[in-house]
Design a protein around this motif. Structure first.
Motif, short mmCIF file in Angstrom:
data_model
loop_
_atom_site.label_atom_id
_atom_site.label_comp_id
_atom_site.label_asym_id
_atom_site.label_seq_id
_atom_site.Cartn_x
_atom_site.Cartn_y
_atom_site.Cartn_z
N PHE A 56 -13.01 18.17 7.91
CA PHE A 56 -12.92 17.05 6.98
C PHE A 56 -11.63 17.04 6.14
CE2 PHE A 56 -13.69 15.41 2.66
CZ PHE A 56 -13.77 14.06 2.98
N PRO A 57 -11.25 18.16 5.52
CA PRO A 57 -10.03 18.12 4.71
C PRO A 57 -8.78 17.74 5.51
CG PRO A 57 -10.89 20.34 4.84
CD PRO A 57 -11.96 19.45 5.35
N LYS A 58 -8.71 18.14 6.78
CA LYS A 58 -7.54 17.77 7.59
C LYS A 58 -7.49 16.26 7.81
CE LYS A 58 -7.49 22.10 10.09
NZ LYS A 58 -8.92 22.49 9.95
N VAL A 59 -8.66 15.73 8.18
CA VAL A 59 -8.72 14.29 8.40
C VAL A 59 -8.43 13.56 7.09
CG1 VAL A 59 -10.21 12.37 9.10
CG2 VAL A 59 -10.32 14.53 10.33
N LEU A 60 -8.93 14.09 6.01
CA LEU A 60 -8.69 13.47 4.71
C LEU A 60 -7.19 13.43 4.39
CD1 LEU A 60 -9.87 12.30 2.08
CD2 LEU A 60 -9.92 14.61 1.17
N LEU A 61 -6.50 14.54 4.70
CA LEU A 61 -5.05 14.59 4.45
C LEU A 61 -4.33 13.52 5.25
CD1 LEU A 61 -4.23 18.38 4.31
CD2 LEU A 61 -3.65 16.65 2.60
N VAL A 62 -4.69 13.43 6.53
CA VAL A 62 -4.05 12.41 7.37
C VAL A 62 -4.38 11.02 6.82
CG1 VAL A 62 -3.81 11.51 9.69
CG2 VAL A 62 -4.23 13.94 9.34
N PHE A 63 -5.62 10.86 6.40
CA PHE A 63 -6.02 9.58 5.83
C PHE A 63 -5.12 9.20 4.64
CE2 PHE A 63 -8.34 7.38 2.49
CZ PHE A 63 -8.70 6.21 3.15
N ILE A 64 -4.90 10.18 3.74
CA ILE A 64 -4.04 9.90 2.58
C ILE A 64 -2.64 9.49 3.04
CG2 ILE A 64 -2.98 10.89 0.51
CD1 ILE A 64 -5.45 12.72 0.31
N GLY A 65 -2.12 10.21 4.02
CA GLY A 65 -0.76 9.93 4.50
C GLY A 65 -0.62 8.59 5.20
N THR A 66 -1.72 8.12 5.83
CA THR A 66 -1.60 6.88 6.60
C THR A 66 -1.95 5.67 5.76
OG1 THR A 66 -3.84 7.32 7.34
CG2 THR A 66 -2.08 7.89 8.83
N PHE A 67 -2.81 5.91 4.78
CA PHE A 67 -3.38 4.82 4.02
C PHE A 67 -2.34 4.23 3.06
CE2 PHE A 67 -5.26 4.78 -0.26
CZ PHE A 67 -6.14 3.73 -0.17
N VAL A 68 -1.47 5.11 2.53
CA VAL A 68 -0.47 4.66 1.56
C VAL A 68 0.49 3.61 2.13
CG1 VAL A 68 1.42 5.41 0.09
CG2 VAL A 68 -0.68 6.75 0.18
N PRO A 69 1.16 3.87 3.26
CA PRO A 69 2.07 2.83 3.76
C PRO A 69 1.36 1.53 4.13
CG PRO A 69 1.87 4.62 5.35
CD PRO A 69 1.23 5.09 4.08
N LEU A 70 0.09 1.66 4.55
CA LEU A 70 -0.64 0.45 4.92
C LEU A 70 -0.88 -0.45 3.71
CD1 LEU A 70 -3.31 1.44 7.49
CD2 LEU A 70 -1.79 -0.53 7.55
N VAL A 71 -1.32 0.15 2.62
CA VAL A 71 -1.58 -0.65 1.42
C VAL A 71 -0.29 -1.29 0.95
CG1 VAL A 71 -2.42 -0.60 -0.94
CG2 VAL A 71 -3.51 0.82 0.77
N ILE A 72 0.78 -0.50 0.91
CA ILE A 72 2.06 -1.04 0.42
C ILE A 72 2.52 -2.22 1.27
CG2 ILE A 72 4.51 -0.53 0.06
CD1 ILE A 72 3.70 2.37 -0.36
N ASN A 73 2.56 -2.03 2.58
CA ASN A 73 3.06 -3.09 3.44
C ASN A 73 2.16 -4.31 3.44
OD1 ASN A 73 5.57 -2.43 5.12
ND2 ASN A 73 4.43 -0.53 5.12
N THR A 74 0.86 -4.08 3.46
CA THR A 74 -0.05 -5.22 3.47
C THR A 74 0.08 -6.02 2.17
OG1 THR A 74 -1.58 -3.92 4.81
CG2 THR A 74 -2.44 -5.92 3.81
N ALA A 75 0.07 -5.31 1.04
CA ALA A 75 0.16 -6.02 -0.24
C ALA A 75 1.49 -6.77 -0.33
CB ALA A 75 0.02 -5.03 -1.39
N ALA A 76 2.58 -6.13 0.11
CA ALA A 76 3.88 -6.80 0.06
C ALA A 76 3.88 -8.03 0.96
CB ALA A 76 4.99 -5.84 0.48
N GLY A 77 3.33 -7.89 2.16
CA GLY A 77 3.30 -9.00 3.10
C GLY A 77 2.50 -10.17 2.56
N ILE A 78 1.35 -9.88 1.98
CA ILE A 78 0.52 -10.95 1.42
C ILE A 78 1.24 -11.61 0.24
CG2 ILE A 78 -1.66 -11.46 0.21
CD1 ILE A 78 -2.36 -10.68 2.96
N GLY A 79 1.87 -10.78 -0.61
CA GLY A 79 2.56 -11.31 -1.78
C GLY A 79 3.76 -12.18 -1.41
N LEU A 80 4.36 -11.91 -0.24
CA LEU A 80 5.58 -12.63 0.13
C LEU A 80 5.31 -13.94 0.87
CD1 LEU A 80 8.02 -9.81 1.25
CD2 LEU A 80 8.16 -11.30 -0.73
#
Lengths: 262, 253
Positions: free
Chosen positions: A133-157
């Protein structure tokens, strides 16, 4: 005359498309050979690496052959990605679309976002141990951040005029979001997906290098601690090939999902 | 003579934009009527106020003063009887031509078969038969503009608002599109509010022309154009009127 010009140009194109890249690879292999011959204790030569590769099948490391290790890493990334895509894209849409969400979730996110995924390793290990679980959680943290940033920026633009079109043609808020805003932002969301995959592939290896039995990162650590440079090279090259393959497949997927972006 | 009925009444509209360093008056005290079934042209120089005025008329923007009446009732927000052709096209790049034209019908939940039938009719009307499955990036500027027009018609509005729809076209396409637009209009006599900065275009299309001033936009004069359509752009009355409006127009800087 015209034809001759075109021929010349296509010769140059061919050189740029095939010639130079092949030359670049030859340069790397040549450098490797030169380094391996002059420092045989630091660097195995390609033949030794090939032999080591065969041995990962005849005498598997931790009872699992190279494919097994690759699948262990890929499995962790995939599991984390599924969660990250769903949660990350939904959060990104909320932040980009609703001002309240932007003020609340967006603010929290701005604080978390500069933390590099690797910095979470000690925290996650202390809280959750060194199981799966902690390994998957780490990967989740690493992947989730760029997704939120790009999605929010895309929607805002999304251009206000597209939303105006939605209003004029009678769309309610939800229809405008689902049928105009999200599709318009899709190329940005896809950029986030691409970043998330490469970031996930990096993070899983870092997580495995610290604590794992199986996985390509575990192979790297194993080789490193046993002074088995050839095994390190086998793992590193496998990592590179899979990474390139993932990027390539995503490009194809994007062309299929967003056919309007040429 | 029949009593003319007003479809819309624009009463003392003004619009001021406030910023941190002061304010900017874009529209000041603009009033005019839009008669039922007429082709009304709003002619204005430069870049001042026209799009803002149209957005207010269409319910997309809020005025800072005055009222807009539709069938005698004050408007609040968009109205499904009013459709618009946008200056910047604003086609959905991710939708095919057909899906773009269907937009309003899709939002309303019209069944697919019916949607297709209505959209096809207007695509045929604007001469885009065979391009139903193309994406906007595959079309020329003129074709994109036709998609925008078909999209507005397919929504079956009572009032069609057009914001410099031909501004980005070359002269040749522009003339052709003007003629086609007139033909379409003659067929179904919808009320049209058409904005342009081109005097000839205004005179060629308009039943009446509302001439706006340079910033802030005010109504300078309203010209009725009592000439049969299609109009001869070299006729004497046409040219005289052109000269009159031209001399009354502020120079855009």
């Amino acid at each position: 005359m015209m034809n001759l010009e075109e021929k010349k140009k296509s010769g140059l194109e061919l050189f740029l498309y095939w010639g130079l890249p092949i030359l670049a690879i030859l340069l790397v292999v040549g450098g490797w050979l030169w380094f391996a011959i002059s420092n045989p204790r630091l660097m195995p030569n390609p033949l030794q690496v090939y032999e080591r590769l065969i041995r990962t099948f005849t005498r598997p490391v931790a009872k699992v052959n190279l494919f097994g290790h690759a699948f262990a890493s890929l499995g962790r990334v995939l599991m984390a990605l599924v969660f990250a895509w769903v949660i990350g894209i939904v959060l990104g849409i909320l932040i980009g679309w609703s001002r309240v969400c932007k003020a609340v979730i967006g603010t929290i996110f701005e604080i978390i976002r500069p933390i590099p995924p690797i910095a979470w390793i000690p925290i996650v290990i202390m809280w959750f141990g060194i199981e799966e679980f902690p390994k998957v959680l780490l990967v989740f943290i690493g992947t989730f951040v760029p997704l939120v940033i790009n999605t929010a920026a895309g929607i805002g633009l999304v251009d206000k005029i597209n939303i105006d079109v939605g209003k004029i043609f009678g769309g309610n808020r939800f229809q405008i979001l689902a049928q105009i805003v999200i599709p318009t932002a899709l190329p940005s969301i896809f950029a986030g997906i691409r970043t998330s995959v490469s970031s996930g592939w990096t993070t899983v290896l870092a997580a495995e290098m610290i604590a794992a039995q199986h996985g390509l990162g575990a192979l790297v650590t194993r080789g490193w601690q046993g002074s088995d440079m050839a095994l390190v090279m086998v793992a590193v090259i496998t990592i590179a090939i899979i990474g390139a393959f993932l990027a390539f497949s995503l490009n194809k997927l994007e062309k299929w999902v967003c056919p309007w972006t040429k | 003579m029949d009593k003319v009925s007003n479809k819309m009444e624009i009463r003392q509209i003004s619009k001021t934009f406030f910023a941190s360093k002061g304010y900017f008056v874009a529209i000041e005290d603009v009033s005019f009527d839009v008669r039922d079934g007429e082709f009304l042209v709003i002619l204005g120089p430069g870049h001042c106020g026209k799009t803002v005025l149209l957005n207010i008329v269409a319910g997309l923007d809020k005025q800072t003063g005055g009222r807009v009446l539709y069938d005698g009732t004050p408007m609040d927000g968009v109205n499904n009887q009013i459709s618009m052709v946008f200056q910047k096209l604003a086609l959905m790049s991710f939708k095919t031509v057909m899906q773009n034209v269907e937009l309003g019908l899709t939002f309303r939940g019209t069944p697919k078969n019916e949607r297709r039938k209505i959209s096809q009719k207007y695509l045929d009307l604007v001469g885009l038969t065979g391009f139903e499955k193309s994406y906007p990036y595959q079309l020329s500027g003129g074709m994109k503009q036709r998609v925008g027009i078909a999209r507005a018609y397919a929504n079956d509005p009572k009032v069609l608002v057009m914001d410099e729809p031909f501004g980005q076209l070359d002269a040749q396409t522009r003339y052709a599109m003007q003629e086609e637009l007139l033909k379409t209009w003659e067929k179904d006599k919808r009320t049209v509010i058409f904005v342009t900065n081109n005097i000839e275009e205004a005179l060629y299309l308009g039943d009446r022309i509302v001439l706006l001033s340079e910033c802030p936009a005010k109504v300078k004069a309203i010209y009725p154009v009592d000439l049969p359509k299609p109009r001869d752009m070299t006729g004497k009355i046409f040219l005289d009127l052109r000269a009159e409006i031209s001399s009354n127009t502020d120079l855009a800087i």
